[in-house]
Design a protein around this motif. Structure first.
Motif, PDB file in Angstrom:
ATOM      1  N   ARG A  76       0.823  -1.185  -0.157  1.00  0.00           N
ATOM      2  CA  ARG A  76       0.026   0.039  -0.035  1.00  0.00           C
ATOM      3  C   ARG A  76       0.838   1.316   0.074  1.00  0.00           C
ATOM      4  NH1 ARG A  76      -1.971  -3.349   3.799  1.00  0.00           N
ATOM      5  NH2 ARG A  76      -1.465  -2.048   5.564  1.00  0.00           N
ATOM      6  N   GLY A  77       1.227   1.780  -1.198  1.00  0.00           N
ATOM      7  CA  GLY A  77       1.900   3.077  -1.118  1.00  0.00           C
ATOM      8  C   GLY A  77       0.915   4.177  -1.044  1.00  0.00           C
ATOM      9  N   VAL A  78       1.754   5.061  -0.344  1.00  0.00           N
ATOM     10  CA  VAL A  78       1.050   6.401   0.213  1.00  0.00           C
ATOM     11  C   VAL A  78       1.771   7.548  -0.421  1.00  0.00           C
ATOM     12  CG1 VAL A  78       0.006   7.736   2.104  1.00  0.00           C
ATOM     13  CG2 VAL A  78       0.571   5.313   2.229  1.00  0.00           C
ATOM     14  N   VAL A  79       1.013   8.693  -1.081  1.00  0.00           N
ATOM     15  CA  VAL A  79       1.416  10.049  -1.614  1.00  0.00           C
ATOM     16  C   VAL A  79       0.589  10.945  -0.673  1.00  0.00           C
ATOM     17  CG1 VAL A  79       1.760  11.463  -3.396  1.00  0.00           C
ATOM     18  CG2 VAL A  79       1.829   9.153  -3.934  1.00  0.00           C
ATOM     19  N   PHE A  80       1.641  11.838   0.223  1.00  0.00           N
ATOM     20  CA  PHE A  80       1.201  12.657   0.963  1.00  0.00           C
ATOM     21  C   PHE A  80       0.937  14.231   0.127  1.00  0.00           C
ATOM     22  CE2 PHE A  80       2.598   9.855   4.080  1.00  0.00           C
ATOM     23  CZ  PHE A  80       1.341   9.407   4.867  1.00  0.00           C
ATOM     24  N   GLN A  81       0.076  15.217   0.904  1.00  0.00           N
ATOM     25  CA  GLN A  81       0.385  16.509   0.346  1.00  0.00           C
ATOM     26  C   GLN A  81       1.689  17.228   0.519  1.00  0.00           C
ATOM     27  OE1 GLN A  81      -3.198  18.840   1.539  1.00  0.00           O
ATOM     28  NE2 GLN A  81      -2.452  20.690   0.441  1.00  0.00           N
ATOM     29  N   ASP A  82       2.126  16.836   1.549  1.00  0.00           N
ATOM     30  CA  ASP A  82       3.445  17.820   1.895  1.00  0.00           C
ATOM     31  C   ASP A  82       4.703  16.923   1.277  1.00  0.00           C
ATOM     32  OD1 ASP A  82       3.710  15.172   3.365  1.00  0.00           O
ATOM     33  OD2 ASP A  82       3.845  16.290   5.218  1.00  0.00           O
ATOM     34  N   TYR A  83       4.465  15.983   0.124  1.00  0.00           N
ATOM     35  CA  TYR A  83       5.516  15.370  -0.597  1.00  0.00           C
ATOM     36  C   TYR A  83       6.222  14.117   0.211  1.00  0.00           C
ATOM     37  CZ  TYR A  83       4.569  20.099  -2.409  1.00  0.00           C
ATOM     38  OH  TYR A  83       4.164  21.199  -2.699  1.00  0.00           O
ATOM     39  N   GLY A  84       6.739  14.306   1.553  1.00  0.00           N
ATOM     40  CA  GLY A  84       7.058  13.155   1.983  1.00  0.00           C
ATOM     41  C   GLY A  84       8.619  13.084   1.495  1.00  0.00           C
ATOM     42  N   LEU A  85       9.258  13.918   1.190  1.00  0.00           N
ATOM     43  CA  LEU A  85      10.722  13.926   0.983  1.00  0.00           C
ATOM     44  C   LEU A  85      11.546  14.394   1.982  1.00  0.00           C
ATOM     45  CD1 LEU A  85      10.353  15.435  -2.562  1.00  0.00           C
ATOM     46  CD2 LEU A  85      10.456  12.927  -2.147  1.00  0.00           C
ATOM     47  N   PHE A  86      12.755  13.494   2.181  1.00  0.00           N
ATOM     48  CA  PHE A  86      13.720  13.928   3.328  1.00  0.00           C
ATOM     49  C   PHE A  86      14.539  15.200   2.763  1.00  0.00           C
ATOM     50  CE2 PHE A  86      13.062   9.448   4.490  1.00  0.00           C
ATOM     51  CZ  PHE A  86      12.631   9.539   5.587  1.00  0.00           C
ATOM     52  N   PRO A  87      14.456  16.122   3.545  1.00  0.00           N
ATOM     53  CA  PRO A  87      15.224  17.275   2.863  1.00  0.00           C
ATOM     54  C   PRO A  87      16.669  17.248   2.738  1.00  0.00           C
ATOM     55  CG  PRO A  87      14.362  17.805   5.205  1.00  0.00           C
ATOM     56  CD  PRO A  87      13.747  16.717   4.521  1.00  0.00           C
ATOM     57  N   TRP A  88      17.308  16.296   3.520  1.00  0.00           N
ATOM     58  CA  TRP A  88      18.664  16.260   3.598  1.00  0.00           C
ATOM     59  C   TRP A  88      19.147  15.211   2.534  1.00  0.00           C
ATOM     60  CZ3 TRP A  88      15.389  14.780   7.453  1.00  0.00           C
ATOM     61  CH2 TRP A  88      15.367  13.272   7.627  1.00  0.00           C
ATOM     62  N   LEU A 136      13.809  22.163  -5.886  1.00  0.00           N
ATOM     63  CA  LEU A 136      12.586  21.976  -6.593  1.00  0.00           C
ATOM     64  C   LEU A 136      11.338  22.740  -6.519  1.00  0.00           C
ATOM     65  CD1 LEU A 136      13.201  17.992  -6.495  1.00  0.00           C
ATOM     66  CD2 LEU A 136      14.003  19.487  -8.050  1.00  0.00           C
ATOM     67  N   SER A 137      10.781  22.783  -7.417  1.00  0.00           N
ATOM     68  CA  SER A 137       9.335  23.504  -7.357  1.00  0.00           C
ATOM     69  C   SER A 137       8.503  22.395  -6.499  1.00  0.00           C
ATOM     70  CB  SER A 137       8.688  23.928  -8.569  1.00  0.00           C
ATOM     71  OG  SER A 137       8.381  22.732  -9.514  1.00  0.00           O
ATOM     72  N   GLY A 164      -3.077  19.311  -3.829  1.00  0.00           N
ATOM     73  CA  GLY A 164      -4.046  20.643  -3.020  1.00  0.00           C
ATOM     74  C   GLY A 164      -3.101  21.767  -2.868  1.00  0.00           C
ATOM     75  N   ALA A 165      -2.004  21.731  -3.016  1.00  0.00           N
ATOM     76  CA  ALA A 165      -1.121  23.113  -2.757  1.00  0.00           C
ATOM     77  C   ALA A 165      -0.432  23.575  -3.994  1.00  0.00           C
ATOM     78  CB  ALA A 165       0.100  22.680  -1.682  1.00  0.00           C
ATOM     79  N   LEU A 166      -0.784  22.851  -5.031  1.00  0.00           N
ATOM     80  CA  LEU A 166      -0.207  23.255  -6.404  1.00  0.00           C
ATOM     81  C   LEU A 166      -1.163  24.250  -7.296  1.00  0.00           C
ATOM     82  CD1 LEU A 166       0.882  19.904  -7.347  1.00  0.00           C
ATOM     83  CD2 LEU A 166       2.164  21.543  -6.102  1.00  0.00           C
ATOM     84  N   ASP A 167      -0.413  25.160  -8.171  1.00  0.00           N
ATOM     85  CA  ASP A 167      -1.202  26.171  -8.825  1.00  0.00           C
ATOM     86  C   ASP A 167      -2.049  25.073  -9.865  1.00  0.00           C
ATOM     87  OD1 ASP A 167       0.183  25.861 -11.622  1.00  0.00           O
ATOM     88  OD2 ASP A 167       1.716  25.839 -10.117  1.00  0.00           O
ATOM     89  N   ALA A 168      -2.998  25.924 -10.635  1.00  0.00           N
ATOM     90  CA  ALA A 168      -3.988  25.323 -11.234  1.00  0.00           C
ATOM     91  C   ALA A 168      -3.390  24.350 -12.736  1.00  0.00           C
ATOM     92  CB  ALA A 168      -5.042  26.052 -11.600  1.00  0.00           C
ATOM     93  N   VAL A 169      -2.494  25.046 -13.159  1.00  0.00           N
ATOM     94  CA  VAL A 169      -1.849  24.565 -14.267  1.00  0.00           C
ATOM     95  C   VAL A 169      -1.042  23.256 -13.853  1.00  0.00           C
ATOM     96  CG1 VAL A 169      -0.213  24.575 -16.232  1.00  0.00           C
ATOM     97  CG2 VAL A 169      -1.740  26.523 -15.638  1.00  0.00           C
ATOM     98  N   THR A 170      -0.334  23.102 -12.913  1.00  0.00           N
ATOM     99  CA  THR A 170       0.505  22.180 -12.601  1.00  0.00           C
ATOM    100  C   THR A 170      -0.458  21.153 -11.977  1.00  0.00           C
ATOM    101  OG1 THR A 170       2.318  23.733 -11.806  1.00  0.00           O
ATOM    102  CG2 THR A 170       2.302  21.323 -11.080  1.00  0.00           C
ATOM    103  N   ARG A 171      -1.374  21.517 -11.491  1.00  0.00           N
ATOM    104  CA  ARG A 171      -2.378  20.623 -10.768  1.00  0.00           C
ATOM    105  C   ARG A 171      -3.056  19.704 -11.815  1.00  0.00           C
ATOM    106  NH1 ARG A 171      -6.745  21.869  -6.220  1.00  0.00           N
ATOM    107  NH2 ARG A 171      -7.401  19.904  -5.824  1.00  0.00           N
ATOM    108  N   SER A 172      -3.376  20.056 -13.049  1.00  0.00           N
ATOM    109  CA  SER A 172      -3.998  19.809 -14.245  1.00  0.00           C
ATOM    110  C   SER A 172      -3.097  18.718 -14.690  1.00  0.00           C
ATOM    111  CB  SER A 172      -4.434  20.588 -14.956  1.00  0.00           C
ATOM    112  OG  SER A 172      -5.646  21.487 -14.700  1.00  0.00           O
ATOM    113  N   MET A 173      -1.610  19.055 -14.952  1.00  0.00           N
ATOM    114  CA  MET A 173      -0.746  18.476 -15.503  1.00  0.00           C
ATOM    115  C   MET A 173      -0.500  17.049 -14.859  1.00  0.00           C
ATOM    116  SD  MET A 173       1.813  21.186 -16.733  1.00  0.00           S
ATOM    117  CE  MET A 173       3.228  20.167 -17.004  1.00  0.00           C
ATOM    118  N   LEU A 174      -0.341  17.076 -13.504  1.00  0.00           N
ATOM    119  CA  LEU A 174      -0.170  15.870 -12.441  1.00  0.00           C
ATOM    120  C   LEU A 174      -1.494  15.111 -12.338  1.00  0.00           C
ATOM    121  CD1 LEU A 174       2.074  17.367  -9.657  1.00  0.00           C
ATOM    122  CD2 LEU A 174       2.531  16.323 -11.947  1.00  0.00           C
TER     123      LEU A 174
END
Length: 264
Positions: A76-88, A136-137, A164-174
């Motif tokens: 069960r893979g999960v994708v969160f709104q806050d990206y879930g990436l380690f900044p380091w 990264l954006s 949810g936190a993305l602009d309309a164009v990027t959101r549509s693309m994704l």
């Protein structure tokens, strides 16, 4: 195909007798793309966390192919709104970390090759492999998170308002990218996608489940045949799409009004 059965599920947080979810019952067939739709605070993300195994049901149970969920799983893979990436860690290292868990026998070269393949699959250049999240954006970070989730190839993919936190164009693309990744698979993943956006739900899903106000239960559930799937154009032109959109909005608004009257 990893059918999911949610039976009599209720949930309240430890130390509280206030229910967030109450008597949720739904059976989902493997390969369905399900959008969980509802107002903010209605328990959509909580339900997703229960399916992910990140929380335990207070009552009831959730079964995957007849087996009760106990904790998180690579299935069960999960994708969160806050990206879930380690900044380091670099983008490449973040994705590689997930791949290592699923494929511990792969060597470094294989892991790197697969990571670059995944970056390209979500429309990113190979150079992103060496960049850190701060470089990264928001859209690029979310593409990395999606690449990581698809990389471990889970049969069940859980997405919690990832755009949810993305602009309309990027959101549509994704949105289009995720839908294409799902559609091109011969053995389609079962997807649960949390959103409060009716249009997003209609564009993505072949099944939409609407949750009411807390304590939440299912107030509307509709399956959409492939030949009647909504597109960006048809949602404003096709009579069936317009009818569905209006019904979804009606269900949500009626529930909000009923909740307000109860509170008063």
């Amino acid at each position: 195909m990893h059918d999911i059965k949610i039976h009599d599920v209720s949930f309240s947080y430890a130390g509280s007798d206030k229910l967030v979810l109450k008597d949720i019952n739904v059976d989902v067939e493997g390969g369905e793309f399900v959008c969980i739709l509802g107002q903010s605070g209605c328990g959509k993300s909580t339900l997703l966390r229960l399916i992910a195994g990140l929380e335990d049901c207070t009552t009831g149970e959730i079964l995957v192919d007849g087996e009760k969920i106990h904790g998180a799983s690579l299935n069960r893979g999960v994708v969160f709104q806050d990206y879930g990436l380690f900044p380091w860690k670099t983008a490449g290292a973040n994705i590689t970390l997930a791949l290592k868990k699923k494929f511990p026998d792969w060597d470094k070269n294989h892991l790197k090759e697969r990571t670059i393949e995944l970056l390209k699959a979500v429309g990113l250049d190979e150079s992103v492999y060496r960049k850190y999240p701060k470089e990264l954006s928001g859209g690029m970070k979310q593409r990395c998170a999606i690449a990581s989730a698809f990389g471990i190839d889970p049969p069940i993919l859980l997405m919690d308002e990832p755009f949810g936190a993305l602009d309309a164009v990027t959101r549509s693309m994704l949105q289009d990218m995720v839908l294409k990744l799902w559609e091109k698979q011969e053995d389609k993943k079962t997807v649960f996608f949390v959103t409060h956006d009716v249009d997003e739900a209609m564009i993505l899903a072949n099944r939409i489940i609407v949750l009411g106000q807390s304590p939440s239960n299912i107030i509307f559930d509709v399956k959409i045949p492939d030949e009647k799937r909504t597109t960006r154009d048809s949602r404003f032109e096709d009579p069936e799409s317009i009818k569905l959109r209006n019904e979804l909005l009606r269900q949500i608004n009626q529930d909000v009004e009923a909740h307000v009257q109860t509170v008063q």
